[in-house]
Design a protein around this motif. Sequence first.
Motif, mmCIF file in Angstrom:
data_model
loop_
_atom_site.group_PDB
_atom_site.id
_atom_site.type_symbol
_atom_site.label_atom_id
_atom_site.label_comp_id
_atom_site.label_asym_id
_atom_site.label_seq_id
_atom_site.Cartn_x
_atom_site.Cartn_y
_atom_site.Cartn_z
ATOM 1 N N TRP A 172 0.894 -1.300 0.058
ATOM 2 C CA TRP A 172 -0.140 0.002 0.014
ATOM 3 C C TRP A 172 0.968 1.355 0.029
ATOM 4 C CZ3 TRP A 172 -5.358 0.844 0.177
ATOM 5 C CH2 TRP A 172 -6.101 -0.235 -0.206
ATOM 6 N N ALA A 173 1.898 1.324 0.614
ATOM 7 C CA ALA A 173 2.745 2.436 0.696
ATOM 8 C C ALA A 173 3.379 2.780 -0.670
ATOM 9 C CB ALA A 173 4.099 2.195 1.550
ATOM 10 N N ALA A 174 3.835 1.556 -1.397
ATOM 11 C CA ALA A 174 4.204 1.715 -2.629
ATOM 12 C C ALA A 174 3.184 2.099 -3.800
ATOM 13 C CB ALA A 174 4.777 0.323 -3.261
ATOM 14 N N ALA A 175 1.885 1.720 -3.456
ATOM 15 C CA ALA A 175 0.842 2.252 -4.274
ATOM 16 C C ALA A 175 0.395 3.665 -4.109
ATOM 17 C CB ALA A 175 -0.442 1.407 -4.160
ATOM 18 N N ILE A 176 0.555 4.084 -2.976
ATOM 19 C CA ILE A 176 0.364 5.302 -2.512
ATOM 20 C C ILE A 176 1.472 6.201 -3.222
ATOM 21 C CG2 ILE A 176 0.268 7.122 -0.693
ATOM 22 C CD1 ILE A 176 -1.011 5.138 0.881
ATOM 23 N N ASP A 177 2.540 5.779 -3.283
ATOM 24 C CA ASP A 177 3.702 6.461 -3.903
ATOM 25 C C ASP A 177 3.400 6.786 -5.558
ATOM 26 O OD1 ASP A 177 5.265 7.262 -1.618
ATOM 27 O OD2 ASP A 177 6.516 5.460 -2.000
ATOM 28 N N VAL A 178 2.731 5.855 -5.957
ATOM 29 C CA VAL A 178 2.424 5.811 -7.547
ATOM 30 C C VAL A 178 1.209 7.063 -7.716
ATOM 31 C CG1 VAL A 178 1.098 4.590 -9.116
ATOM 32 C CG2 VAL A 178 2.740 3.308 -7.919
ATOM 33 N N ILE A 179 0.416 7.148 -6.706
ATOM 34 C CA ILE A 179 -0.388 8.457 -7.163
ATOM 35 C C ILE A 179 -0.067 9.785 -6.605
ATOM 36 C CG2 ILE A 179 -2.296 6.886 -7.408
ATOM 37 C CD1 ILE A 179 -3.496 8.247 -4.583
ATOM 38 N N ARG A 180 1.389 9.659 -6.039
ATOM 39 C CA ARG A 180 1.800 11.027 -5.746
ATOM 40 C C ARG A 180 2.562 11.653 -6.876
ATOM 41 N NH1 ARG A 180 2.391 11.570 -0.235
ATOM 42 N NH2 ARG A 180 2.542 9.651 0.929
ATOM 43 N N LYS A 181 2.602 10.817 -7.963
ATOM 44 C CA LYS A 181 3.342 11.387 -9.142
ATOM 45 C C LYS A 181 2.044 11.990 -10.236
ATOM 46 C CE LYS A 181 6.548 7.488 -9.022
ATOM 47 N NZ LYS A 181 6.950 6.189 -9.647
ATOM 48 N N PRO A 182 2.527 12.856 -11.113
ATOM 49 C CA PRO A 182 1.627 13.386 -11.625
ATOM 50 C C PRO A 182 0.817 12.267 -12.884
ATOM 51 C CG PRO A 182 3.320 14.824 -11.873
ATOM 52 C CD PRO A 182 4.023 13.569 -11.157
ATOM 53 N N ALA A 183 -0.352 12.778 -13.310
ATOM 54 C CA ALA A 183 -0.959 11.543 -14.240
ATOM 55 C C ALA A 183 -0.155 11.504 -15.321
ATOM 56 C CB ALA A 183 -2.420 12.091 -14.681
ATOM 57 N N PRO A 184 0.001 10.174 -16.086
ATOM 58 C CA PRO A 184 0.732 10.243 -17.483
ATOM 59 C C PRO A 184 -0.163 10.797 -18.531
ATOM 60 C CG PRO A 184 -0.299 8.060 -16.765
ATOM 61 C CD PRO A 184 -0.422 8.867 -15.590
ATOM 62 N N PRO A 185 0.504 10.962 -19.574
ATOM 63 C CA PRO A 185 -0.193 11.417 -20.772
ATOM 64 C C PRO A 185 -1.481 10.798 -21.188
ATOM 65 C CG PRO A 185 2.116 11.636 -21.129
ATOM 66 C CD PRO A 185 1.745 10.834 -19.741
ATOM 67 N N TRP A 186 -2.381 11.255 -21.706
ATOM 68 C CA TRP A 186 -3.552 10.269 -22.127
ATOM 69 C C TRP A 186 -4.292 11.001 -23.224
ATOM 70 C CZ3 TRP A 186 -8.004 13.161 -21.682
ATOM 71 C CH2 TRP A 186 -8.020 14.194 -20.735
ATOM 72 N N GLU A 187 -4.849 10.044 -23.970
ATOM 73 C CA GLU A 187 -5.625 10.287 -25.179
ATOM 74 C C GLU A 187 -7.088 10.292 -24.824
ATOM 75 O OE1 GLU A 187 -6.828 8.555 -29.648
ATOM 76 O OE2 GLU A 187 -5.122 7.845 -28.512
ATOM 77 N N GLY A 188 -7.988 11.400 -25.030
ATOM 78 C CA GLY A 188 -9.167 11.672 -24.621
ATOM 79 C C GLY A 188 -10.171 10.536 -25.200
ATOM 80 N N ARG A 189 -11.123 10.041 -24.329
ATOM 81 C CA ARG A 189 -12.312 9.205 -24.750
ATOM 82 C C ARG A 189 -13.474 9.700 -24.067
ATOM 83 N NH1 ARG A 189 -9.427 8.093 -28.318
ATOM 84 N NH2 ARG A 189 -8.774 6.303 -29.185
ATOM 85 N N PHE A 190 -14.793 9.584 -24.623
ATOM 86 C CA PHE A 190 -15.942 9.606 -24.119
ATOM 87 C C PHE A 190 -15.971 8.506 -22.525
ATOM 88 C CE2 PHE A 190 -20.524 8.860 -23.565
ATOM 89 C CZ PHE A 190 -20.921 9.891 -22.960
ATOM 90 N N LEU A 191 -16.072 9.116 -21.496
ATOM 91 C CA LEU A 191 -16.280 7.900 -20.418
ATOM 92 C C LEU A 191 -17.510 7.924 -19.531
ATOM 93 C CD1 LEU A 191 -12.721 8.959 -18.806
ATOM 94 C CD2 LEU A 191 -13.098 7.489 -20.520
ATOM 95 N N HIS A 192 -17.899 6.853 -18.988
ATOM 96 C CA HIS A 192 -19.032 6.583 -18.369
ATOM 97 C C HIS A 192 -18.886 7.101 -16.899
ATOM 98 C CE1 HIS A 192 -21.680 4.881 -15.615
ATOM 99 N NE2 HIS A 192 -22.796 4.688 -16.712
ATOM 100 N N ARG A 193 -17.520 6.774 -16.557
ATOM 101 C CA ARG A 193 -16.725 7.262 -15.217
ATOM 102 C C ARG A 193 -17.408 6.446 -13.887
ATOM 103 N NH1 ARG A 193 -13.321 7.772 -12.577
ATOM 104 N NH2 ARG A 193 -12.431 9.371 -11.734
ATOM 105 N N ASP A 194 -18.347 5.444 -14.135
ATOM 106 C CA ASP A 194 -18.797 4.510 -13.193
ATOM 107 C C ASP A 194 -19.457 3.360 -13.861
ATOM 108 O OD1 ASP A 194 -19.272 3.697 -10.558
ATOM 109 O OD2 ASP A 194 -21.165 4.756 -10.311
ATOM 110 N N PHE A 195 -18.626 2.919 -14.714
ATOM 111 C CA PHE A 195 -18.856 1.700 -15.590
ATOM 112 C C PHE A 195 -18.608 0.416 -14.604
ATOM 113 C CE2 PHE A 195 -18.457 -1.721 -18.628
ATOM 114 C CZ PHE A 195 -19.488 -1.732 -19.334
ATOM 115 N N GLN A 196 -19.459 -0.398 -14.423
ATOM 116 C CA GLN A 196 -19.234 -1.488 -13.423
ATOM 117 C C GLN A 196 -20.517 -2.172 -13.110
ATOM 118 O OE1 GLN A 196 -21.101 -1.279 -10.435
ATOM 119 N NE2 GLN A 196 -21.272 0.848 -9.986
ATOM 120 N N PRO A 197 -20.365 -3.450 -12.917
ATOM 121 C CA PRO A 197 -21.643 -4.416 -12.922
ATOM 122 C C PRO A 197 -23.029 -3.885 -12.374
ATOM 123 C CG PRO A 197 -19.593 -5.552 -12.510
ATOM 124 C CD PRO A 197 -19.313 -4.156 -12.524
ATOM 125 N N GLY A 198 -22.950 -2.971 -11.517
ATOM 126 C CA GLY A 198 -24.191 -2.377 -10.701
ATOM 127 C C GLY A 198 -24.794 -1.384 -11.753
#
Length: 320
Positions: A172-198
């Motif tokens: 968990w400490a290593a995972a938390i360190d991952v999100i301390r960094k800036p977001a990587p570059p990304w290509e935009g898409r239309f997102l649902h943003r809560d797409f999950q089985p429910g």
Amino acid sequence: MTDHDEAAVVRPLTLAWVSRHLEAGERIVGTVVLYGGITAEMRRLIIGTGDGRTRDLVLRTFVDPFYVARAEDCLSREAGALAFLAGTGVPAPELVAVDPTAAHCEFPSLLMTHLAGRAVLDDEGAETRVPLLARQLVAIHALRPAERPREYVTLTTADTVVVPKGADAAAWAAAIDVIRKPAPPWEGRFLHRDFQPGNVLFDVPPSRPAAARITGVVDWAAASWGPADLDVAHCSTNLALLHGPEWGQRFAEAYEEAGGVLAAAASDRLYWRVRDALACSEEVRPVARSWREAGRTELTAQVVEERLDAYVTALMDTLG
């Protein structure tokens, strides 16, 4: 009302507002509470028509003060998304009316059509449903709205992560360190943003579970513009908690097998998947409660926390 459960009763101002958006001769003859959500009250309204038949609508109402404060943005975005999705081939509800500021209703509300099918959260049949979920998400990401929705928002920070009791502290400490960094570059898409089985409805023939098909995708209140990895990460986390950590990994594979494109670098994929998994740490208990209400009574907060820990640890072992 045909359902006398107090929770099913539509409030007077909202009832009048809904009635103004019905066809001539129609009226509400029953309501049914829809369980499983976290942010809003959901009701299926049974509408009696002039010729003696019935049809159904769905009413979403924000009543919790925390979500009421955000309702105008959420409901406006959902209304915009539903208007855009009409005619795209993505099975989404049709917008009937929206009152995002509670100008007419007691609380901010949205009225939409009801879709056939049901959310299926059971372990049985997951191997059939996961590829269907992946193909549906690829189709959503292929859409190109003329007017882009608002860019995605992530609220979780390295300082707000809630590490489950007994979790692998090093992972968990290593995972938390991952999100301390800036977001990587990304290509935009239309997102649902809560797409999950429910939020995906299925028709599953009792005698032929392998013939399951998707009949609808609901809850578009967080529709956004952002990286495909973010939607994939969110569904992966939910599958890992519902069915076991290995299903989180399998969903990303199914998404690519369906033609979806994810970040090329393993470190970038790790960032998005870890970010979503850690975000889930802040709401494990309400998520687990909603799943128990939907029938997965064995998914206690402790069970879900243990699965989240196992999933985060697996991510760090595999991609970290």
